[in-house]
Write a protein that holds these residues in place. Structure first.
Motif, PDB file in Angstrom:
ATOM      1  N   GLU A   1      37.794  48.051  24.628  1.00 10.54           N
ATOM      2  CA  GLU A   1      37.268  48.497  23.344  1.00 10.54           C
ATOM      3  C   GLU A   1      35.820  49.011  23.489  1.00 10.54           C
ATOM      4  O   GLU A   1      35.479  50.073  22.962  1.00 10.54           O
ATOM      5  CB  GLU A   1      37.320  47.352  22.339  1.00 10.54           C
ATOM      6  N   LEU A   2      35.013  48.263  24.224  1.00 13.24           N
ATOM      7  CA  LEU A   2      33.619  48.684  24.440  1.00 13.24           C
ATOM      8  C   LEU A   2      33.571  50.021  25.177  1.00 13.24           C
ATOM      9  O   LEU A   2      32.761  50.890  24.857  1.00 13.24           O
ATOM     10  CB  LEU A   2      32.853  47.615  25.226  1.00 13.24           C
TER      11      LEU A   2
ATOM     12  N   MET B   1      37.075  30.304  28.086  1.00 16.63           N
ATOM     13  CA  MET B   1      37.097  30.037  26.646  1.00 16.63           C
ATOM     14  C   MET B   1      37.850  31.121  25.890  1.00 16.63           C
ATOM     15  O   MET B   1      38.561  30.839  24.922  1.00 16.63           O
ATOM     16  CB  MET B   1      35.662  29.950  26.094  1.00 16.63           C
ATOM     17  N   LEU B   2      37.683  32.365  26.310  1.00 20.80           N
ATOM     18  CA  LEU B   2      38.241  33.476  25.535  1.00 20.80           C
ATOM     19  C   LEU B   2      39.646  33.872  25.975  1.00 20.80           C
ATOM     20  O   LEU B   2      40.409  34.433  25.187  1.00 20.80           O
ATOM     21  CB  LEU B   2      37.315  34.700  25.634  1.00 20.80           C
TER      22      LEU B   2
ATOM     23  N   VAL C   1      27.621  43.186  28.665  1.00 19.22           N
ATOM     24  CA  VAL C   1      28.417  42.112  28.072  1.00 19.22           C
ATOM     25  C   VAL C   1      28.760  41.062  29.120  1.00 19.22           C
ATOM     26  O   VAL C   1      29.106  41.393  30.259  1.00 19.22           O
ATOM     27  CB  VAL C   1      29.695  42.690  27.396  1.00 19.22           C
ATOM     28  N   ALA C   2      28.614  39.795  28.747  1.00 17.55           N
ATOM     29  CA  ALA C   2      29.031  38.684  29.609  1.00 17.55           C
ATOM     30  C   ALA C   2      30.077  37.894  28.833  1.00 17.55           C
ATOM     31  O   ALA C   2      29.885  37.587  27.653  1.00 17.55           O
ATOM     32  CB  ALA C   2      27.835  37.797  29.946  1.00 17.55           C
ATOM     33  N   LEU C   3      31.201  37.601  29.483  1.00 13.35           N
ATOM     34  CA  LEU C   3      32.318  36.940  28.793  1.00 13.35           C
ATOM     35  C   LEU C   3      32.755  35.689  29.519  1.00 13.35           C
ATOM     36  O   LEU C   3      32.858  35.681  30.758  1.00 13.35           O
ATOM     37  CB  LEU C   3      33.504  37.908  28.697  1.00 13.35           C
ATOM     38  N   ASP C   4      33.036  34.639  28.773  1.00 13.02           N
ATOM     39  CA  ASP C   4      33.572  33.399  29.334  1.00 13.02           C
ATOM     40  C   ASP C   4      35.097  33.485  29.299  1.00 13.02           C
ATOM     41  O   ASP C   4      35.718  33.286  28.252  1.00 13.02           O
ATOM     42  CB  ASP C   4      33.073  32.211  28.493  1.00 13.02           C
TER      43      ASP C   4
ATOM     44  N   HIS D   1      32.428  34.996  33.641  1.00 17.72           N
ATOM     45  CA  HIS D   1      32.211  33.630  34.132  1.00 17.72           C
ATOM     46  C   HIS D   1      33.194  32.695  33.468  1.00 17.72           C
ATOM     47  O   HIS D   1      33.947  33.108  32.571  1.00 17.72           O
ATOM     48  CB  HIS D   1      30.765  33.198  33.847  1.00 17.72           C
TER      49      HIS D   1
ATOM     50  N   PHE E   1      29.869  40.991  33.070  1.00 16.19           N
ATOM     51  CA  PHE E   1      29.821  39.763  33.882  1.00 16.19           C
ATOM     52  C   PHE E   1      30.882  38.804  33.352  1.00 16.19           C
ATOM     53  O   PHE E   1      30.940  38.538  32.150  1.00 16.19           O
ATOM     54  CB  PHE E   1      28.429  39.119  33.790  1.00 16.19           C
TER      55      PHE E   1
ATOM     56  N   ASP F   1      40.865  43.228  26.569  1.00 14.13           N
ATOM     57  CA  ASP F   1      40.827  44.038  25.333  1.00 14.13           C
ATOM     58  C   ASP F   1      39.396  44.372  24.914  1.00 14.13           C
ATOM     59  O   ASP F   1      39.115  45.496  24.488  1.00 14.13           O
ATOM     60  CB  ASP F   1      41.545  43.295  24.195  1.00 14.13           C
ATOM     61  N   ILE F   2      38.505  43.386  25.014  1.00 11.24           N
ATOM     62  CA  ILE F   2      37.110  43.610  24.600  1.00 11.24           C
ATOM     63  C   ILE F   2      36.453  44.670  25.494  1.00 11.24           C
ATOM     64  O   ILE F   2      35.772  45.574  25.009  1.00 11.24           O
ATOM     65  CB  ILE F   2      36.302  42.279  24.659  1.00 11.24           C
TER      66      ILE F   2
ATOM     67  N   THR G   1      42.038  38.587  26.160  1.00 12.58           N
ATOM     68  CA  THR G   1      40.964  38.939  25.218  1.00 12.58           C
ATOM     69  C   THR G   1      39.841  39.662  25.949  1.00 12.58           C
ATOM     70  O   THR G   1      39.312  40.658  25.453  1.00 12.58           O
ATOM     71  CB  THR G   1      40.432  37.673  24.512  1.00 12.58           C
TER      72      THR G   1
ATOM     73  N   GLU H   1      32.060  35.305  38.613  1.00 10.61           N
ATOM     74  CA  GLU H   1      32.049  34.042  39.345  1.00 10.61           C
ATOM     75  C   GLU H   1      33.376  33.925  40.103  1.00 10.61           C
ATOM     76  O   GLU H   1      34.424  34.363  39.601  1.00 10.61           O
ATOM     77  CB  GLU H   1      31.927  32.863  38.375  1.00 10.61           C
TER      78      GLU H   1
ATOM     79  N   ARG I   1      38.226  27.473  36.319  1.00 13.07           N
ATOM     80  CA  ARG I   1      38.104  28.089  37.640  1.00 13.07           C
ATOM     81  C   ARG I   1      38.917  27.314  38.680  1.00 13.07           C
ATOM     82  O   ARG I   1      39.582  27.909  39.519  1.00 13.07           O
ATOM     83  CB  ARG I   1      36.622  28.152  38.063  1.00 13.07           C
TER      84      ARG I   1
END
Lengths: 199, 199
Positions: free
Chosen positions: A193-194, A181-182, A175-178, A122, A120, A189-190, A186, A10, A128
Motif C-alpha cells: 500500500e505504501l 504482532m502484526l 516504516v518499521a513493522l513488528d 522486527h 525494517f 499489505d502495508i 498484514t 532481524e 522469531r
C-alpha cells in the motif's frame, strides 16, 4: 513511485518471506539469494563465503580486529565482497523497481540519492524462535535465543562498520513493522500500500 | 480489536495531529491535552507545570540530579505528576478504545498487560522545522534545530528515567512511521488499517 523497496530485518523476523511476497504482489523482481550468485560470479569468491561475510561481522573475520592504520593498506575479503555487493545492488536498482533484502542496500542507495521505500522488519523473541525452529529445525549445542542474539549482533556490527550508522535506528526507515504482532500478511499489505500510494 | 492506540512522537513530527485524525476517523476518544486537565484536577499542580514536566526532563528540574539514595526518601513534583498521569492513562484505557499521545503510555499499559497498538511517529529535520515554523512561528534566540534536538533529548531522558528503556527503540512499537517521507494522511490511513485489521 519508489524505484526500490529495501528490506532490513532481524534474523527470524520473516523479512525475507515478506519481501518475496511483496515483490510477487507488485510484480517486480526480488533480490536476496540472486545477489549472492551475482557477487560470486563478479568477485570469484565462493557463495558460502559471500553468504557468511556479506551481511555479518564474524569472530572468524579477523579483518574487523585489525588496526585502522593497517586497514588503509589492505582490503579484506569482506571489503571486496562489500564492494562487489554494492555494484550488484546499484545495478539491480538501475534496472527498475524491485525489492532488495539486507546487505546495507538502504544505505548504499541513499548515498547515491536513489529514492527508496526503506522498510525494517522486527519481531519479538517468541515469534522469531518459532519461525527459526520451523525453518531450520532444532539447533544443537547453542541455545536458539543465544543464536538469534548473536546474529543480531553480527548484523549490527557489519552495518556499523560499513555505514557508520546504527542498524535498526528508526531514522533510516520509512516504516518499521513488528511482524510478530502484526502478522506476515498484514506487513506485506502495508508495504504494498505504501509503495503504491507514493507518486 | 486493540483497546488503545498509543502514539509516541518526535517533537514536530505531527504525531499529535495524526493521533487526532486517527481518533476522529475511528470514532474513538483522543487524549492529549485532556490528560493534562485531568492530572491538574487530581494532583493540584498547575497545567503549565504538568505540560512542562509531564513528558520532558528539564535542567530546571533538579530532581533528576539528586542521588538515588535521596530519591528513595523524597518524591519529586515530577514523580507525583508521573503517578497522577499513570492513573489517568489507566482510567482512559479502562473506559474503552481510544488514542493516547505520549506520556510513556505505551510502557504504562504494557506493564499492565493491556494490549495496545503502539505507534512511533518520526520525521526528518527539514519536515519537522517546516511544521514547527508553521505552528509556532519563528523561534527567537535559539535556533530551531537546536530547539528540536533539545526537545528530543528531554523526551528521551524522561522516558529513560521512568521506564528504564530507550525512547524510539523499535522493539517498543508495532509500527514506526516517517511522517515526513510518507505524509500525514498516509500515516493516518495506515494506523487505522492496522487497528481495524486486528481481531
Amino acid at each position: 513511485m519508489y524505484p526500490v523497496i529495501t528490506i532490513s530485518r532481524e534474523f527470524g523476523s520473516g523479512g525475507h518471506s515478506i519481501g518475496e511476497k511483496v515483490a510477487k504482489k507488485l510484480g517486480i523482481p526480488f533480490y536476496d539469494g540472486d545477489i549472492v550468485t551475482q557477487v560470486a560470479e563478479d568477485s570469484g569468491y565462493a557463495k558460502e563465503l559471500i553468504e557468511e561475510q556479506g551481511e555479518y561481522s564474524s569472530s572468524a573475520n579477523k579483518w574487523f580486529d585489525i588496526s585502522a592504520a593497517s586497514a588503509m593498506y589492505f582490503q579484506s575479503p569482506q571489503d571486496e565482497i562489500f564492494i562487489a555487493q554494492k555494484k550488484v545492488i546499484l545495478k539491480c536498482a538501475a534496472e527498475g523497481p524491485c525489492v532488495i533484502v539486507g546487505r546495507c542496500a538502504d544505505y548504499i542507495l541513499r548515498k547515491e540519492h536513489i529514492h527508496c521505500l526503506n522498510v525494517f522488519i522486527h519481531s519479538d523473541m517468541e515469534h522469531r524462535k518459532e519461525r527459526v525452529l520451523q525453518r531450520y529445525g532444532s539447533i544443537k549445542d547453542v541455545g536458539i535465543e543465544k543464536r538469534l542474539a548473536k546474529k543480531d549482533k553480527q548484523r549490527k556490527t557489519y552495518y556499523k562498520y560499513y555505514t557508520d550508522q546504527n542498524w535498526g535506528n528508526y531514522r533510516n526507515y520509512d516504516v518499521a513493522l513488528d511482524s510478530g504482532m502484526l502478522g506476515e500478511e498484514t506487513c506485506v499489505d502495508i508495504i504494498c500500500e505504501l509503495y503504491n500510494r507514493k507518486e
